[in-house]
Design a protein around this motif. Structure first.
Motif, mmCIF file in Angstrom:
data_model
loop_
_atom_site.group_PDB
_atom_site.id
_atom_site.type_symbol
_atom_site.label_atom_id
_atom_site.label_comp_id
_atom_site.label_asym_id
_atom_site.label_seq_id
_atom_site.Cartn_x
_atom_site.Cartn_y
_atom_site.Cartn_z
ATOM 1 N N PRO A 52 0.811 -1.228 0.000
ATOM 2 C CA PRO A 52 0.000 0.000 0.000
ATOM 3 C C PRO A 52 0.845 1.279 0.000
ATOM 4 O O PRO A 52 1.203 1.810 1.041
ATOM 5 N N LYS A 79 -2.804 -7.386 -2.539
ATOM 6 C CA LYS A 79 -2.231 -6.537 -1.492
ATOM 7 C C LYS A 79 -1.420 -7.377 -0.519
ATOM 8 O O LYS A 79 -1.903 -8.389 -0.010
ATOM 9 N N TYR A 293 -6.736 -0.960 -1.632
ATOM 10 C CA TYR A 293 -5.386 -0.632 -2.108
ATOM 11 C C TYR A 293 -4.560 0.022 -0.989
ATOM 12 O O TYR A 293 -4.000 -0.665 -0.150
#
Length: 414
Positions: A52, A79, A293
């Motif tokens: 991130p 992620k 995200y």
């Protein structure tokens, strides 16, 4: 051409037009044929790990905008929690590619960042856009820049702790370079710890470190939260420095060259889209701020991405050297000198014991030919030379001509 192939090509072209029309791209029949013929990606679906950070944006936008489909692939952004996790999943094949630290790829290839495995850098994802943050507590005592920090550390003696994100990574190298340029030896005069990027601000809040180097939006977030100040941006350490790359294993590029080329082309085009306008940058900031995200507020991302900086002490400025994702392809070319530079710093700080064959290693890792093919597919300009010259904050010039001399030439070293 058979009627069946003709109708399938027509359908495919219509689907691509629908997928990419929204972002103003001009899908040509060439792209459809490209995905049908012998250049067709061997893997149609690829997992790309990301951390991130603002600079994961071109990977995310290639997927969100459907640019990947134009090149016959589907990108699944996944992620990840830490760079060590990204490394492990790349090495064991759980991830096909990753948005990853330049120096991490080189560290794995050299066996200095965990298990040794031959690696590949397909392209640079961004230049610039990281920062070194010092805690408000030490800023209040005069440590607002490198000189102030050195003065405080000399007069107020205690153990000072600084955080980077991965031992061979970019943030460690920017931090070490800046400290050393100010007469502070990171290996002897301070304690250095490794902290994943999204955890930096929380760790500074509870007093676990005096400073950290990380990518945006976490430098700006520390200012918004009133716990840190920006002492220096990484573009002030090295203008247009390499940062994150699209990384994979050498094995993957050999087994799936068409896939590697298609993914590189799609991400190139996404970077071009981001840099094309203010509106696109704002749309990108809104997209990646989402909890899937980066998981932060849009205003933590959208200021510095436009070059609007503040240092947390009342100073504001417009920085022309803010994070860039394309810059007419100058960002993305995997210069051999960029990779070699990380090796010189790994040698400087004792991460590697002997001088490697700097140029040979860079040629093994940086996939210049694959990149050029992807750039041709995405209609992106390619620099004439795989080497470039850069001047860093301490006045030293790096041109890759004598890496051994350069690596051994620093007064402050391990």
């Amino acid at each position: 051409m058979t009627d069946l192939l003709k109708s399938s090509l027509t359908r495919r072209t219509v689907l691509q037009a629908a997928a990419v029309g929204a972002v103003g791209l001009n899908p040509a029949l060439r792209a459809a044929v490209y995905a049908q013929g012998s250049d067709a990606p061997e893997k149609k679906e690829v997992k790309i790990g990301f951390i991130p950070l603002t600079d994961c944006a071109s990977v995310v936008m290639a997927s969100v905008l459907g640019i990947d489909k134009k090149y016959g692939v589907t990108i699944i952004p996944t992620k990840e929690a830490s760079w060590a996790g990204v490394r492990d999943k790349l090495v064991n094949g759980e991830l096909d590619f990753a948005h990853v630290l330049y120096g991490l790829v080189y560290g794995v290839h050299m066996g200095t960042a965990g298990p040794k495995k031959d690696m590949a850098v397909l392209m640079n994802l961004n230049n610039n856009g990281q920062a070194i943050t010092l805690s408000k507590k030490i800023a209040d005592k005069g440590a607002v820049d490198g000189a102030g920090l050195a003065k405080l550390m000399a007069s107020d003696k205690r153990e000072y702790t600084f955080a980077q994100t991965f031992p061979t990574g970019t943030h460690a190298m920017w931090l070490y370079y800046w400290l050393a340029a100010n007469g502070i030896n990171p290996m002897k005069d301070a304690k250095v710890i490794t902290v994943p990027p999204p955890q930096m601000v929380a760790n500074m809040r509870v007093g676990n470190m005096d400073g950290f180097c990380v990518g945006e939006p976490w430098g700006h977030r520390a200012i918004m939260d009133g716990i840190g100040i920006t002492a220096v941006t990484t573009q002030d350490i090295w203008k247009d420095h390499p940062e994150k790359v699209l990384g994979t294993t050498a094995e993957f590029t050999k087994k799936y060259p068409n896939t590697a080329r298609a993914v590189t082309a799609a991400i190139l085009e996404a970077g071009k889209w981001i840099d094309a306008s203010l509106a696109n940058k704002n749309k990108m900031a809104e997209t990646i701020a989402d909890k899937a995200y980066v998981n932060t507020s849009v205003d933590a991302i959208n200021q510095r991405i436009l070059g609007r900086y503040q240092n947390g002490l009342g100073k504001t400025w417009d920085d022309p050297n803010h994070m860039k994702f394309f810059n007419d392809g100058a960002v993305n070319f995997p210069y051999l000198t960029d990779g070699m530079w990380f090796l010189t710093q790994h040698k400087r700080w004792g991460l590697i014991k002997e001088h490697p064959d700097y140029l040979a290693v860079a040629k093994q890792i940086n996939q210049i030919d694959l990149y050029k093919q992807a750039a041709t597919a995405a209609k992106v300009n390619v620099p004439k030379d795989a080497m470039r010259t850069s001047k860093l904050i301490d006045g030293t010039v790096w041109d890759g001509k004598d890496p051994k001399k350069y690596a051994d030439g620093f007064k402050v070293h391990a």
